[in-house]
Scaffold this motif. Structure first.
Motif, mmCIF file in Angstrom:
data_model
loop_
_atom_site.group_PDB
_atom_site.id
_atom_site.type_symbol
_atom_site.label_atom_id
_atom_site.label_comp_id
_atom_site.label_asym_id
_atom_site.label_seq_id
_atom_site.Cartn_x
_atom_site.Cartn_y
_atom_site.Cartn_z
ATOM 1 N N PRO A 254 22.858 -50.838 -23.832
ATOM 2 C CA PRO A 254 22.689 -51.213 -22.420
ATOM 3 C C PRO A 254 23.915 -50.800 -21.597
ATOM 4 N N VAL A 255 23.677 -50.229 -20.419
ATOM 5 C CA VAL A 255 24.767 -49.805 -19.528
ATOM 6 C C VAL A 255 24.707 -50.682 -18.273
ATOM 7 N N ASP B 162 25.987 -36.683 -12.480
ATOM 8 C CA ASP B 162 25.760 -37.681 -11.421
ATOM 9 C C ASP B 162 24.580 -38.595 -11.736
ATOM 10 N N VAL B 163 24.563 -39.145 -12.954
ATOM 11 C CA VAL B 163 23.499 -40.083 -13.337
ATOM 12 C C VAL B 163 23.962 -41.504 -13.015
ATOM 13 N N LEU B 164 23.137 -42.253 -12.306
ATOM 14 C CA LEU B 164 23.434 -43.651 -11.983
ATOM 15 C C LEU B 164 22.610 -44.567 -12.883
ATOM 16 N N PHE B 165 23.112 -45.784 -13.098
ATOM 17 C CA PHE B 165 22.347 -46.816 -13.805
ATOM 18 C C PHE B 165 21.994 -47.913 -12.814
ATOM 19 N N GLY B 166 20.708 -48.176 -12.693
ATOM 20 C CA GLY B 166 20.229 -49.187 -11.745
ATOM 21 C C GLY B 166 18.827 -49.589 -12.131
ATOM 22 N N ASP B 167 18.017 -49.894 -11.131
ATOM 23 C CA ASP B 167 16.632 -50.278 -11.394
ATOM 24 C C ASP B 167 15.712 -49.123 -11.032
ATOM 25 N N VAL B 168 14.835 -48.783 -11.952
ATOM 26 C CA VAL B 168 13.909 -47.671 -11.745
ATOM 27 C C VAL B 168 12.512 -48.249 -11.502
ATOM 28 N N ASP C 283 27.542 -50.791 -15.986
ATOM 29 C CA ASP C 283 28.310 -50.093 -14.949
ATOM 30 C C ASP C 283 27.401 -49.058 -14.274
ATOM 31 N N GLU C 284 27.337 -49.058 -12.952
ATOM 32 C CA GLU C 284 26.377 -48.176 -12.282
ATOM 33 C C GLU C 284 26.731 -46.690 -12.384
ATOM 34 N N GLY C 285 27.945 -46.341 -12.752
ATOM 35 C CA GLY C 285 28.326 -44.923 -12.839
ATOM 36 C C GLY C 285 28.943 -44.440 -11.546
ATOM 37 N N PRO C 286 28.869 -43.167 -11.201
ATOM 38 C CA PRO C 286 28.076 -42.097 -11.835
ATOM 39 C C PRO C 286 28.645 -41.616 -13.174
ATOM 40 N N TYR C 287 27.738 -41.161 -14.031
ATOM 41 C CA TYR C 287 28.084 -40.613 -15.336
ATOM 42 C C TYR C 287 27.607 -39.165 -15.452
ATOM 43 N N ARG D 203 19.292 -49.767 -15.986
ATOM 44 C CA ARG D 203 20.546 -50.432 -16.394
ATOM 45 C C ARG D 203 20.251 -51.505 -17.442
ATOM 46 N N GLY D 204 21.339 -52.057 -18.021
ATOM 47 C CA GLY D 204 21.227 -53.169 -18.951
ATOM 48 C C GLY D 204 20.638 -54.376 -18.249
ATOM 49 N N PRO D 205 20.010 -55.301 -18.970
ATOM 50 C CA PRO D 205 19.963 -55.366 -20.438
ATOM 51 C C PRO D 205 18.973 -54.405 -21.102
ATOM 52 N N GLN D 206 18.233 -53.610 -20.309
ATOM 53 C CA GLN D 206 17.350 -52.609 -20.917
ATOM 54 C C GLN D 206 18.194 -51.488 -21.497
#
Ligand SMILES: *[C@@H]1O[C@H](CO)[C@@H](O)[C@H](O)[C@H]1NC(C)=O
Ligand SMILES: *[C@@H]1O[C@H](CO)[C@@H](O)[C@H](O)[C@H]1NC(C)=O
Length: 238
Positions: A85-86, A112-118, A88-92, A36-39
């Motif tokens: 940068p995204v 079903d792609v989520l934005f979070g911490d990897v 919103d967690e989604g899903p997208y 997720r953002g700010p990355q």
């Protein structure tokens, strides 16, 4: 003889250029988590060289031209797009389109792609040890059903002395946390340390999506985890 060799080379170039049906790099899959953002997350894949390639996510469209020669560590025919940068967690859904040689526009989609911490969980056997083999395994594995916003991926044990572009061996595709994706076979998936850590982070951050990439190799010496040039600086050939 000389002629035959040239003919083979010519034919193989032709095949590479006309068989470029677009696809995502092999570890970009449905249910994955992107940072997720700010990355700014990178999405990339393969296709034909020098083709206008567009990516759609939400109401945004990005465009690039696939590489006509290898550059920046990517091979010819690859395309890559760095997203804004995204937050919103989604899903997208993420859709990528590229025209085929016959003019048809081909579209491929990640669902079903989520934005979070990897997080990358790596190491030796203490990281590789699986949920099935820990204290309280039955209850802990059943408990995984409560965390559908944690997604897990297990990479294979694939040493290479040179950097590789994609994963050589995927043991477990990106999967929604569940008793089956967390409670797989012993020493296969999912890493106990990685899961318990990821679950703790997920709860501490109020349920933010978490992507966990497990890639360990039991019993390996630390030297084997070093890039070859760094290794040679520490251990110059005598
Ligand atoms: C172009 O090629 C694709 C993939 O082989 C095929 O699905 C499509 O029908 C073709 N389109 C035309 C217009 O021939
Ligand atoms: C066993 O796991 C469950 C589910 O995570 C947890 O609620 C329980 O406290 C654990 N039991 C022990 C003794 O750690």
């Amino acid at each position: 003889m000389q002629v035959d060799i040239y003919l083979v080379v010519f034919l193989s170039i032709l095949i590479v250029q006309t068989n470029g049906v677009p696809r995502f790099a092999n570890y970009y899959q449905d249910h994955m988590v992107l940072q997720r953002g700010p990355q700014r997350a990178l999405v990339w894949g393969y296709g034909d060289a020098n083709k206008l390639t567009s990516l759609r996510i939400g109401d945004k469209i990005y465009e690039t031209v696939s590489r006509s020669k290898s550059a920046d560590g990517f091979s010819e025919g690859t395309w890559s797009i760095t997203l804004d940068p995204v937050d919103d967690e989604g899903p997208y859904d993420i859709q990528v389109s590229q025209p085929l040689t016959n003019g048809t526009l081909m579209t491929i989609t990640l669902h079903d792609v989520l934005f979070g911490d990897v997080w990358l969980c790596s190491g030796q056997s203490n990281m590789q040890m699986t949920m099935r083999d820990i204290f309280n395994a039955t209850e802990e594995i059943a408990n995984a059903e409560k965390y559908p916003k944690i997604r897990v991926f297990t990479n294979g044990r694939t040493p290479s002395s040179t950097p590789v572009e994609e994963s050589i061996q995927i043991i477990q595709k990106w999967s929604i946390a569940s008793s089956s994706s967390i409670g797989g076979p012993s020493w296969t998936y999912f890493s106990a340390v990685c899961w318990l850590y990821g679950r703790m982070i997920h709860e501490a951050l109020g349920g933010r999506p978490i992507g966990l990439i497990a890639t360990s190799y039991g019993g390996t010496a630390i030297e084997l985890w070093m890039p070859q040039d760094a290794f040679l600086k520490c251990y110059p050939p005598s």
